[in-house]
Design a protein around this motif. Sequence first.
Motif, mmCIF file in Angstrom:
data_model
loop_
_atom_site.group_PDB
_atom_site.id
_atom_site.type_symbol
_atom_site.label_atom_id
_atom_site.label_comp_id
_atom_site.label_asym_id
_atom_site.label_seq_id
_atom_site.Cartn_x
_atom_site.Cartn_y
_atom_site.Cartn_z
ATOM 1 N N MET A 294 -5.692 -1.068 -23.222
ATOM 2 C CA MET A 294 -5.916 0.462 -23.595
ATOM 3 C C MET A 294 -7.373 0.949 -23.702
ATOM 4 O O MET A 294 -7.848 1.783 -22.721
ATOM 5 N N ARG A 295 -8.367 0.224 -24.452
ATOM 6 C CA ARG A 295 -9.382 0.501 -24.652
ATOM 7 C C ARG A 295 -10.641 0.259 -23.540
ATOM 8 O O ARG A 295 -11.543 1.033 -23.555
ATOM 9 N N ASN A 296 -10.216 -0.685 -22.827
ATOM 10 C CA ASN A 296 -11.083 -1.092 -21.847
ATOM 11 C C ASN A 296 -10.578 -0.488 -20.411
ATOM 12 O O ASN A 296 -11.247 -0.834 -19.125
ATOM 13 N N ASN A 297 -9.643 0.270 -20.394
ATOM 14 C CA ASN A 297 -9.186 0.966 -19.078
ATOM 15 C C ASN A 297 -8.835 0.024 -17.912
ATOM 16 O O ASN A 297 -9.164 0.032 -16.881
ATOM 17 N N ILE A 298 -8.000 -0.977 -18.526
ATOM 18 C CA ILE A 298 -7.585 -2.173 -17.490
ATOM 19 C C ILE A 298 -6.419 -1.685 -16.780
ATOM 20 O O ILE A 298 -5.387 -1.389 -17.322
ATOM 21 N N THR A 299 -6.440 -2.076 -15.395
ATOM 22 C CA THR A 299 -5.449 -1.860 -14.634
ATOM 23 C C THR A 299 -4.595 -3.308 -14.361
ATOM 24 O O THR A 299 -5.135 -4.302 -14.107
ATOM 25 N N ILE A 300 -3.482 -3.529 -14.720
ATOM 26 C CA ILE A 300 -2.833 -4.466 -14.525
ATOM 27 C C ILE A 300 -1.394 -4.375 -13.564
ATOM 28 O O ILE A 300 -0.701 -3.274 -14.314
ATOM 29 N N ARG A 301 -1.191 -5.036 -12.571
ATOM 30 C CA ARG A 301 0.083 -4.666 -11.674
ATOM 31 C C ARG A 301 0.320 -6.235 -11.313
ATOM 32 O O ARG A 301 -0.221 -7.069 -11.070
ATOM 33 N N GLY A 302 1.693 -6.409 -10.869
ATOM 34 C CA GLY A 302 2.507 -7.342 -10.185
ATOM 35 C C GLY A 302 2.324 -7.056 -8.904
ATOM 36 O O GLY A 302 2.504 -5.910 -8.502
ATOM 37 N N GLN A 303 2.471 -8.048 -8.132
ATOM 38 C CA GLN A 303 2.565 -7.860 -6.587
ATOM 39 C C GLN A 303 3.345 -8.984 -6.064
ATOM 40 O O GLN A 303 2.979 -10.163 -6.389
ATOM 41 N N TRP A 304 4.381 -8.673 -5.393
ATOM 42 C CA TRP A 304 5.331 -9.734 -4.813
ATOM 43 C C TRP A 304 5.119 -9.602 -3.405
ATOM 44 O O TRP A 304 5.185 -8.605 -2.688
ATOM 45 N N MET A 305 4.369 -10.559 -2.654
ATOM 46 C CA MET A 305 4.029 -10.788 -1.197
ATOM 47 C C MET A 305 3.178 -9.499 -0.887
ATOM 48 O O MET A 305 2.058 -9.591 -1.571
ATOM 49 N N TYR A 306 3.357 -8.869 0.294
ATOM 50 C CA TYR A 306 2.518 -7.920 0.888
ATOM 51 C C TYR A 306 2.936 -6.894 1.729
ATOM 52 O O TYR A 306 4.155 -6.905 1.887
ATOM 53 N N PRO A 307 2.261 -5.746 1.597
ATOM 54 C CA PRO A 307 2.686 -4.846 2.745
ATOM 55 C C PRO A 307 2.903 -5.172 4.123
ATOM 56 O O PRO A 307 2.241 -6.070 4.604
ATOM 57 N N ARG A 308 3.899 -4.627 5.032
ATOM 58 C CA ARG A 308 4.010 -4.918 6.119
ATOM 59 C C ARG A 308 2.924 -4.733 7.162
ATOM 60 O O ARG A 308 2.469 -5.836 7.674
ATOM 61 N N GLU A 309 1.928 -3.873 6.790
ATOM 62 C CA GLU A 309 0.707 -3.624 7.833
ATOM 63 C C GLU A 309 -0.234 -4.839 7.236
ATOM 64 O O GLU A 309 -1.215 -4.868 8.165
ATOM 65 N N ALA A 310 -0.153 -5.297 6.347
ATOM 66 C CA ALA A 310 -0.951 -6.584 6.128
ATOM 67 C C ALA A 310 -1.156 -7.471 7.440
ATOM 68 O O ALA A 310 -2.175 -8.134 7.444
ATOM 69 N N ASN A 311 0.095 -7.628 7.706
ATOM 70 C CA ASN A 311 0.126 -8.780 8.988
ATOM 71 C C ASN A 311 -0.955 -8.255 10.013
ATOM 72 O O ASN A 311 -1.809 -9.067 10.535
ATOM 73 N N THR A 312 -0.843 -6.988 10.662
ATOM 74 C CA THR A 312 -1.818 -6.477 11.366
ATOM 75 C C THR A 312 -3.193 -6.685 11.237
ATOM 76 O O THR A 312 -4.052 -7.037 12.116
ATOM 77 N N GLN A 313 -3.381 -6.441 9.847
ATOM 78 C CA GLN A 313 -5.079 -6.255 9.448
ATOM 79 C C GLN A 313 -5.484 -7.768 9.353
ATOM 80 O O GLN A 313 -6.600 -7.881 9.770
ATOM 81 N N LEU A 314 -4.535 -8.718 8.940
ATOM 82 C CA LEU A 314 -5.025 -10.382 8.732
ATOM 83 C C LEU A 314 -5.221 -10.676 10.172
ATOM 84 O O LEU A 314 -6.052 -11.425 10.511
ATOM 85 N N ILE A 315 -4.325 -10.507 10.967
ATOM 86 C CA ILE A 315 -4.386 -11.061 12.370
ATOM 87 C C ILE A 315 -5.944 -10.571 13.002
ATOM 88 O O ILE A 315 -6.445 -11.404 13.637
ATOM 89 N N ARG A 316 -6.064 -9.116 12.772
ATOM 90 C CA ARG A 316 -7.306 -8.617 13.202
ATOM 91 C C ARG A 316 -8.632 -9.367 12.657
ATOM 92 O O ARG A 316 -9.509 -9.692 13.335
ATOM 93 N N LEU A 317 -8.655 -9.657 11.433
ATOM 94 C CA LEU A 317 -9.672 -10.608 10.800
ATOM 95 C C LEU A 317 -9.881 -11.828 11.315
ATOM 96 O O LEU A 317 -10.927 -12.428 11.656
ATOM 97 N N ALA A 318 -8.540 -12.566 11.599
ATOM 98 C CA ALA A 318 -8.819 -14.037 12.445
ATOM 99 C C ALA A 318 -9.231 -13.753 13.910
ATOM 100 O O ALA A 318 -9.724 -14.439 14.398
ATOM 101 N N GLN A 319 -8.577 -12.638 14.558
ATOM 102 C CA GLN A 319 -9.206 -12.561 15.983
ATOM 103 C C GLN A 319 -10.795 -12.153 16.103
ATOM 104 O O GLN A 319 -11.173 -12.503 17.068
ATOM 105 N N ARG A 320 -11.004 -11.459 15.157
ATOM 106 C CA ARG A 320 -12.604 -11.262 15.226
ATOM 107 C C ARG A 320 -13.476 -12.334 14.533
ATOM 108 O O ARG A 320 -14.665 -12.030 14.638
ATOM 109 N N GLY A 321 -12.835 -13.337 13.941
ATOM 110 C CA GLY A 321 -13.627 -14.403 13.530
ATOM 111 C C GLY A 321 -14.130 -14.233 12.161
ATOM 112 O O GLY A 321 -14.723 -15.046 11.735
ATOM 113 N N LEU A 322 -13.874 -13.372 11.406
ATOM 114 C CA LEU A 322 -14.016 -13.169 10.163
ATOM 115 C C LEU A 322 -13.367 -14.038 9.161
ATOM 116 O O LEU A 322 -13.669 -14.447 7.991
ATOM 117 N N LEU A 323 -11.882 -14.438 9.578
ATOM 118 C CA LEU A 323 -11.230 -15.287 9.017
ATOM 119 C C LEU A 323 -11.008 -16.592 9.824
ATOM 120 O O LEU A 323 -10.412 -16.523 10.861
#
Length: 363
Positions: A294-323
């Motif tokens: 509370m005093r440090n304004n910390i954001t805590i969140r759970g995340q299971w897997m990834y949003p659908r659009e992450a696929n396209t974004q990650l593919i582009r990172l690989a295609q462009r050679g960043l990944l």
Amino acid sequence: MKAAVLEQFGSPLTVETVPDPVLGTGEVVVDVVAAGVLPYAAEVFRGERQYLLTLPVTPGSGAVGRVRTVGPDATRLRVGDWVLCDPTIRSRDDALAPDITLQGLSARGQGGLRLQEHFGQGSFAEQLLVPTENAFPLGAIESADAGQWCALPLLLVPYGGLLAAGLRAGQTVLISGATGNFGSAAVEVALAMGAGRVIAPGRNEKMLAELERRFGARVRTVPLSGDEDTDRERMGGTASDPIDVVLDLLPPSAGTTPVRAAAMAVRESGTVVLMGGVGMLGGSDLGLPYPWIMRNNITIRGQWMYPREANTQLIRLAQRGLLDLRHFDITTFDLDDADAALAHAATDGGRFSLTVIRPTTPG
């Protein structure tokens, strides 16, 4: 078609002739060229992880292949297109909180089990049925490189966590569990996203040294002592800059102490994303202190897997050679040797080593 089948937990996979998938509206059938094998897959198929999985089943989570047939709702996919098959399948009748099944691996709750009734059969097979929205075009790739592209389902998991954290270029991120399979992948993804510095704590000093060798000065490693206060101080001191984001990817076998040490190393107004398996097999709760959050304004969140659009974004990172997918060494098995592939993944897979089953050779 041929497929590997798990009849009951703890039994060997048997390669059988099973019916070809039947195409419906809103679906795509893919000829599987390469399917990655998770290092912990054998634990799941022995029943040790207690995942929701309806048997008998053709296992296998995610694949790279070529489109065989498409339904009438597909306007851009063509027969023969190379695609990434995303195993995270979501129900279509609840936009806010869809039920989810991980094809050929597990489900989330009863709704996920209902999805398994139709989309449960996985990628250790010559053909795979997926929803149209789960087939992501890869462009023109070489058949020999299909196994390399099987790194994407692994990399997508930490990518989802880093997207949830809102990681921005130049920020400092700490990967809790950095010497594990998903954790080491997270180091690469964070750098591809533009992290200015990645803090990588862990007990495996050989793997810590490997991370430094692969990725250079932007990665700072921290050998863990097991003492929570000492490790937290080491992480903060190694970072030199405030730690903006903490992503936890520790497995079910880990305790809560290293998670808490890493989480509480985050700066004021920082973000902690919990994405690992700690507590899934029992044990203590994480126990982060309310006043500190509370005093440090910390954001805590759970995340299971990834949003659908992450696929396209990650593919582009690989295609462009960043990944760079060439970081991963590939060991390939035929479909008939699916059990041997499971054993190899358990002993030699993970940490930039991929075990891949190749059911078909594209024409």
